[in-house]
Motif scaffolding. Structure first.
Motif, PDB file in Angstrom:
ATOM      1  N   VAL A 196      -0.125  -5.237  -8.883  1.00 32.55           N
ATOM      2  CA  VAL A 196       1.182  -4.961  -8.288  1.00 32.55           C
ATOM      3  C   VAL A 196       2.211  -5.965  -8.815  1.00 32.55           C
ATOM      4  O   VAL A 196       3.338  -5.602  -9.184  1.00 32.55           O
ATOM      5  N   ALA A 197       1.810  -7.238  -8.873  1.00 30.88           N
ATOM      6  CA  ALA A 197       2.720  -8.272  -9.376  1.00 30.88           C
ATOM      7  C   ALA A 197       3.060  -8.051 -10.846  1.00 30.88           C
ATOM      8  O   ALA A 197       4.211  -8.217 -11.262  1.00 30.88           O
ATOM      9  N   ALA A 198       2.060  -7.666 -11.647  1.00 29.98           N
ATOM     10  CA  ALA A 198       2.289  -7.452 -13.077  1.00 29.98           C
ATOM     11  C   ALA A 198       3.255  -6.292 -13.317  1.00 29.98           C
ATOM     12  O   ALA A 198       4.170  -6.390 -14.149  1.00 29.98           O
ATOM     13  N   LEU A 257       7.920   2.588 -18.417  1.00 27.56           N
ATOM     14  CA  LEU A 257       6.721   2.201 -17.671  1.00 27.56           C
ATOM     15  C   LEU A 257       6.132   3.374 -16.899  1.00 27.56           C
ATOM     16  O   LEU A 257       6.844   4.137 -16.246  1.00 27.56           O
ATOM     17  N   LEU A 258       4.806   3.490 -16.972  1.00 26.01           N
ATOM     18  CA  LEU A 258       4.085   4.523 -16.237  1.00 26.01           C
ATOM     19  C   LEU A 258       2.776   3.944 -15.708  1.00 26.01           C
ATOM     20  O   LEU A 258       2.008   3.336 -16.455  1.00 26.01           O
ATOM     21  N   VAL A 259       2.520   4.138 -14.419  1.00 29.09           N
ATOM     22  CA  VAL A 259       1.255   3.740 -13.803  1.00 29.09           C
ATOM     23  C   VAL A 259       0.404   4.988 -13.629  1.00 29.09           C
ATOM     24  O   VAL A 259       0.862   6.018 -13.118  1.00 29.09           O
ATOM     25  N   LEU A 315       3.233   3.578  -6.141  1.00 29.07           N
ATOM     26  CA  LEU A 315       3.491   5.018  -6.171  1.00 29.07           C
ATOM     27  C   LEU A 315       4.811   5.372  -6.858  1.00 29.07           C
ATOM     28  O   LEU A 315       4.876   6.371  -7.589  1.00 29.07           O
ATOM     29  N   PRO A 316       5.889   4.591  -6.683  1.00 23.35           N
ATOM     30  CA  PRO A 316       7.144   4.944  -7.364  1.00 23.35           C
ATOM     31  C   PRO A 316       7.054   4.897  -8.889  1.00 23.35           C
ATOM     32  O   PRO A 316       7.922   5.446  -9.571  1.00 23.35           O
ATOM     33  N   TYR A 317       6.024   4.249  -9.412  1.00 29.75           N
ATOM     34  CA  TYR A 317       5.900   4.091 -10.861  1.00 29.75           C
ATOM     35  C   TYR A 317       5.002   5.158 -11.485  1.00 29.75           C
ATOM     36  O   TYR A 317       4.750   5.117 -12.692  1.00 29.75           O
ATOM     37  N   THR A 318       4.507   6.101 -10.685  1.00 29.64           N
ATOM     38  CA  THR A 318       3.577   7.101 -11.221  1.00 29.64           C
ATOM     39  C   THR A 318       4.291   8.234 -11.960  1.00 29.64           C
ATOM     40  O   THR A 318       3.641   9.163 -12.445  1.00 29.64           O
TER      41      THR A 318
END
Length: 220
Positions: free
Chosen positions: A76-78, A89-91, A105-108
């Protein structure tokens, strides 16, 4: 020197690094954030177009709670640090599981931060079974804990991730550990024996120099 367009990063050895220093295993994960940012800046300088980073896997969540909480917090920190930079950026990972951190979740959905630029794919609560849409089937007596696939889903969940040219794995292990199996099918793999928290720029420089000397045929 031939620069890979897309590199995959397997940052292994955090727990062993911590143990060697008389620390608890869980203490090693927080020491992996700074190396990750140094690597990002280095890749950006080199003109690498895409980077895929192995955060943690579904299998990793079976570890003791203190370790799971520690590597989740580190991921999460990274991602938070990367969102302050110029990056697309995409998770990626199984968001239907309680093990997926809600903060990510906002990064998905892929987002451009700053001026955008290098694509960064961050794998969190990832598994190859989830990626390929495999569903566990019934096991017969004596089979290992990993179930046979009963069916395959309609599409690759990491379809937005391109083929990986070079994979660099820290920690000395000579395996992929389920890392993006489709994108890794023709990857060259470079292993660094040092643990991830002991990251040095020289590791990447050596890896790219080695990669430049490889005969990349893609089976042709």
């Amino acid at each position: 020197m031939r620069i890979p367009k897309h590199i995959g990063i397997i940052p292994d050895g955090n727990r062993r690094w911590a143990q060697n220093r008389g620390m608890e295993k869980a203490d090693g994960y927080s020491h992996g954030i700074s190396p990750g940012m140094t690597l990002y800046y280095m890749c950006r300088e080199l003109g690498i177009e895409e980077m895929s980073f192995y955060g943690f896997t579904v299998d990793n969540t079976k570890r003791p709670t203190t370790q799971r909480q520690a590597f989740t917090k580190a991921c999460v920190a990274a991602v938070g640090e990367l969102s302050k930079e110029d990056a697309s950026l995409l998770v990626l990972g199984n968001t239907q599981s309680d093990m997926f951190p809600p903060e990510l979740l906002p990064y998905t959905t892929r987002q451009d931060f700053g001026a955008g630029g290098m694509k960064i794919n961050f794998l969190v609560n990832y598994s190859w079974e989830w990626d390929l849409g495999f569903k566990p089937g019934p096991r017969t007596s004596g089979e290992p804990a990993i179930s046979r696939p009963a069916s395959i889903g309609p599409g690759l969940k990491t379809a937005d991730v391109s083929r990986i040219d070079l994979i660099i794995r820290w920690g000395g292990r000579r395996r992929l550990s389920g890392f993006l199996p489709v994108q890794s099918v023709y990857s060259d793999i470079y292993v660094v024996d040092d643990y991830w928290p002991d990251f040095r720029r020289q590791h990447v420089e050596d890896a790219i120099k080695w990669y430049s000397a490889q005969d990349v045929t893609l089976g042709g």
